[in-house]
Design a protein around this motif. Structure first.
Motif, mmCIF file in Angstrom:
data_model
loop_
_atom_site.group_PDB
_atom_site.id
_atom_site.type_symbol
_atom_site.label_atom_id
_atom_site.label_comp_id
_atom_site.label_asym_id
_atom_site.label_seq_id
_atom_site.Cartn_x
_atom_site.Cartn_y
_atom_site.Cartn_z
ATOM 1 N N ALA A 196 0.808 -1.214 0.000
ATOM 2 C CA ALA A 196 0.000 0.000 0.000
ATOM 3 C C ALA A 196 0.839 1.261 0.000
ATOM 4 C CB ALA A 196 -0.960 -0.011 1.195
ATOM 5 N N GLU A 197 1.804 1.365 0.906
ATOM 6 C CA GLU A 197 2.603 2.585 0.998
ATOM 7 C C GLU A 197 3.518 2.744 -0.207
ATOM 8 O OE1 GLU A 197 2.342 5.199 2.962
ATOM 9 O OE2 GLU A 197 0.559 4.153 3.679
ATOM 10 N N GLN A 198 4.049 1.633 -0.722
ATOM 11 C CA GLN A 198 4.906 1.710 -1.907
ATOM 12 C C GLN A 198 4.115 2.207 -3.112
ATOM 13 O OE1 GLN A 198 6.488 -2.427 -1.727
ATOM 14 N NE2 GLN A 198 8.471 -1.463 -2.080
ATOM 15 N N LEU A 199 2.931 1.632 -3.310
ATOM 16 C CA LEU A 199 2.144 2.022 -4.472
ATOM 17 C C LEU A 199 1.690 3.467 -4.358
ATOM 18 C CD1 LEU A 199 0.967 0.901 -7.125
ATOM 19 C CD2 LEU A 199 -1.153 0.436 -5.871
ATOM 20 N N ARG A 200 1.284 3.882 -3.159
ATOM 21 C CA ARG A 200 0.876 5.272 -2.975
ATOM 22 C C ARG A 200 2.040 6.219 -3.236
ATOM 23 N NH1 ARG A 200 -3.007 8.497 -1.344
ATOM 24 N NH2 ARG A 200 -2.449 10.468 -0.358
ATOM 25 N N SER A 201 3.241 5.862 -2.760
ATOM 26 C CA SER A 201 4.414 6.708 -3.001
ATOM 27 C C SER A 201 4.695 6.830 -4.490
ATOM 28 C CB SER A 201 5.634 6.134 -2.275
ATOM 29 O OG SER A 201 5.459 6.203 -0.871
ATOM 30 N N TYR A 202 4.510 5.740 -5.213
ATOM 31 C CA TYR A 202 4.755 5.751 -6.655
ATOM 32 C C TYR A 202 3.760 6.687 -7.348
ATOM 33 C CZ TYR A 202 6.359 3.826 -11.118
ATOM 34 O OH TYR A 202 6.907 3.664 -12.372
ATOM 35 N N TYR A 203 2.493 6.576 -6.982
ATOM 36 C CA TYR A 203 1.476 7.430 -7.598
ATOM 37 C C TYR A 203 1.642 8.884 -7.204
ATOM 38 C CZ TYR A 203 -1.404 4.256 -10.312
ATOM 39 O OH TYR A 203 -1.870 3.409 -11.303
ATOM 40 N N LYS A 204 1.980 9.132 -5.941
ATOM 41 C CA LYS A 204 2.201 10.518 -5.514
ATOM 42 C C LYS A 204 3.353 11.137 -6.301
ATOM 43 C CE LYS A 204 0.839 12.760 -2.548
ATOM 44 N NZ LYS A 204 -0.171 13.861 -2.578
ATOM 45 N N ALA A 205 4.409 10.360 -6.535
ATOM 46 C CA ALA A 205 5.535 10.871 -7.310
ATOM 47 C C ALA A 205 5.114 11.146 -8.751
ATOM 48 C CB ALA A 205 6.700 9.878 -7.263
ATOM 49 N N MET A 206 4.271 10.288 -9.328
ATOM 50 C CA MET A 206 3.788 10.540 -10.691
ATOM 51 C C MET A 206 2.945 11.808 -10.735
ATOM 52 S SD MET A 206 2.923 6.941 -12.633
ATOM 53 C CE MET A 206 1.685 6.325 -11.481
ATOM 54 N N PRO A 256 -4.203 17.935 -8.143
ATOM 55 C CA PRO A 256 -5.357 17.141 -7.723
ATOM 56 C C PRO A 256 -5.057 16.379 -6.438
ATOM 57 C CG PRO A 256 -4.175 15.976 -9.439
ATOM 58 C CD PRO A 256 -3.511 17.326 -9.294
ATOM 59 N N GLU A 257 -6.084 16.024 -5.719
ATOM 60 C CA GLU A 257 -5.950 15.095 -4.604
ATOM 61 C C GLU A 257 -5.851 13.671 -5.166
ATOM 62 O OE1 GLU A 257 -5.618 15.986 -1.401
ATOM 63 O OE2 GLU A 257 -5.712 18.078 -2.047
ATOM 64 N N LEU A 258 -5.297 12.783 -4.374
ATOM 65 C CA LEU A 258 -5.155 11.386 -4.773
ATOM 66 C C LEU A 258 -5.718 10.508 -3.672
ATOM 67 C CD1 LEU A 258 -3.942 9.211 -6.725
ATOM 68 C CD2 LEU A 258 -1.857 9.349 -5.330
ATOM 69 N N ASN A 259 -6.618 9.627 -4.032
ATOM 70 C CA ASN A 259 -7.220 8.702 -3.081
ATOM 71 C C ASN A 259 -7.022 7.283 -3.583
ATOM 72 O OD1 ASN A 259 -9.322 6.945 -1.862
ATOM 73 N ND2 ASN A 259 -10.056 8.826 -0.913
ATOM 74 N N MET A 260 -6.396 6.441 -2.775
ATOM 75 C CA MET A 260 -6.119 5.060 -3.177
ATOM 76 C C MET A 260 -6.789 4.052 -2.258
ATOM 77 S SD MET A 260 -2.232 5.357 -4.659
ATOM 78 C CE MET A 260 -2.506 3.909 -5.706
ATOM 79 N N GLU A 261 -7.872 4.477 -1.608
ATOM 80 C CA GLU A 261 -8.635 3.565 -0.765
ATOM 81 C C GLU A 261 -9.398 2.567 -1.643
ATOM 82 O OE1 GLU A 261 -11.195 5.910 1.636
ATOM 83 O OE2 GLU A 261 -9.564 7.127 2.468
ATOM 84 N N ASP A 262 -9.582 1.373 -1.119
ATOM 85 C CA ASP A 262 -10.282 0.348 -1.886
ATOM 86 C C ASP A 262 -11.777 0.626 -2.003
ATOM 87 O OD1 ASP A 262 -8.073 -1.172 -2.560
ATOM 88 O OD2 ASP A 262 -8.159 -2.368 -0.726
ATOM 89 N N LYS A 263 -12.370 1.249 -1.001
ATOM 90 C CA LYS A 263 -13.797 1.576 -1.037
ATOM 91 C C LYS A 263 -13.968 3.061 -0.718
ATOM 92 C CE LYS A 263 -15.066 -2.712 -1.723
ATOM 93 N NZ LYS A 263 -15.696 -3.140 -3.017
ATOM 94 N N PRO A 264 -13.619 3.919 -1.654
ATOM 95 C CA PRO A 264 -13.608 5.352 -1.350
ATOM 96 C C PRO A 264 -14.994 5.962 -1.281
ATOM 97 C CG PRO A 264 -13.131 5.019 -3.661
ATOM 98 C CD PRO A 264 -13.209 3.648 -3.041
ATOM 99 N N THR A 265 -15.091 7.012 -0.499
ATOM 100 C CA THR A 265 -16.258 7.887 -0.502
ATOM 101 C C THR A 265 -15.886 9.118 -1.310
ATOM 102 O OG1 THR A 265 -16.947 7.127 1.683
ATOM 103 C CG2 THR A 265 -17.835 9.238 0.912
#
Length: 284
Positions: free
Chosen positions: A84-94, A116-125
């Motif tokens: 989770a943290e690795q993938l989020r870091s990758y997307y935040k860097a992109m 933009p904001e970035l949300n990587m939750e599996d079931k986001p609101t």
């Protein structure tokens, strides 16, 4: 665009949810129209330069004027990982890389910029109502809260660890954010609302918006290509992924989806992405 699945958007109101699906088992993508928030109040400046604000035009939007291109950037991405943290870091860097590429282009056109904001939750609101189901959407953009939603489990199931796919996925969704900042999304959403989302005229307008997001993704891929961690090989692979698209009535025929993505990648100027000036056959 559908890439081994689909990218979809509905803009029946002035703000939209744009959806992106990858994976061989992806279902039909649906869009969710939402009420548009009021434009932000511009901040006064002490210079003679006009205050940057969105321009509610499509074909004549200043972002698509002659001589505007994305700045070449050196994008340093961390090591890709599925945790989770690795993938989020990758997307935040992109996202940071896309900010660096797009900010100067918007400023040159005297348009506002915000990340933009970035949300990587599996079931986001979301600010656009219920999120699409896992089999409908891999990622989507909500204009009401200016957030790119990339549910981690869904994107890993669909795109796996193919970095080129992740780059193109985010480039397309960020393209919808650029459309919102510039005023293109608001103007197009109003036109779709007037025409009717399910009418031939309304569907053509939705395709124009989706195909432009393809082109904007191609622009970014080119801006980052061959520098830092976005090697020429990775950029070429990301550009080739336009060829994996599937035709539908909101994204267009496969040759058109490929054409607009490649136009951004090869021509490298925003004017090449003016889908609103194109003949209907080129956005069919």
């Amino acid at each position: 665009m559908r890439v081994s699945g689909a990218i979809g958007a509905a803009a029946a109101a002035a703000v939209f949810v744009a959806v992106l699906v990858f994976g061989p088992d992806a279902g039909k993508v649906t869009g969710v129209a939402v009420e548009a928030p009021p434009p932000p109040t511009p901040t006064a400046t002490t210079t003679t330069r006009p205050v940057a604000r969105a321009v509610l035009k499509t074909a004549e939007n200043p972002l698509l004027g002659n001589g505007i291109s994305l700045r070449e950037i050196t994008c340093e991405l961390p090591k890709f990982g599925r945790a989770a943290e690795q993938l989020r870091s990758y997307y935040k860097a992109m996202v940071t890389c896309m900010d660096d590429a797009w900010r100067p282009a918007l400023e040159q056109a005297n348009l506002p910029f915000s990340s933009p904001e970035l949300n990587m939750e599996d079931k986001p609101t979301t600010g656009c109502g219920p999120a699409p189901s896992d089999n409908e959407a891999t990622a989507f953009y909500c204009g009401a809260d200016r957030t790119i939603y990339v549910p981690r489990a869904t994107v890993l199931d669909a795109v796996e660890s193919h970095r080129a796919g992740h780059l193109n996925l985010l480039g397309h969704e960020y393209g919808h954010h650029v459309q919102l900042l510039s005023g293109i999304a608001l103007a197009n959403g109003s036109a779709v609302h007037k025409a009717g989302e399910d009418t031939p005229a309304g569907l053509e307008l939705i395709r124009r918006q989706e195909l432009q997001a393809n082109c904007f993704s191609g622009l970014f891929i080119a801006a980052a290509a061959g520098r830092g961690t976005v090697t020429k090989q990775l950029a070429d692979a990301a550009a080739r992924s336009f060829n994996d698209s599937v035709a539908d009535n909101t994204h267009g025929k496969l040759p058109n989806q490929v054409r607009w993505g490649n136009d951004g990648f090869r021509k490298r100027v925003t004017s090449a992405c003016n889908t609103y000036n194109a003949p209907s056959a080129q956005v069919a």
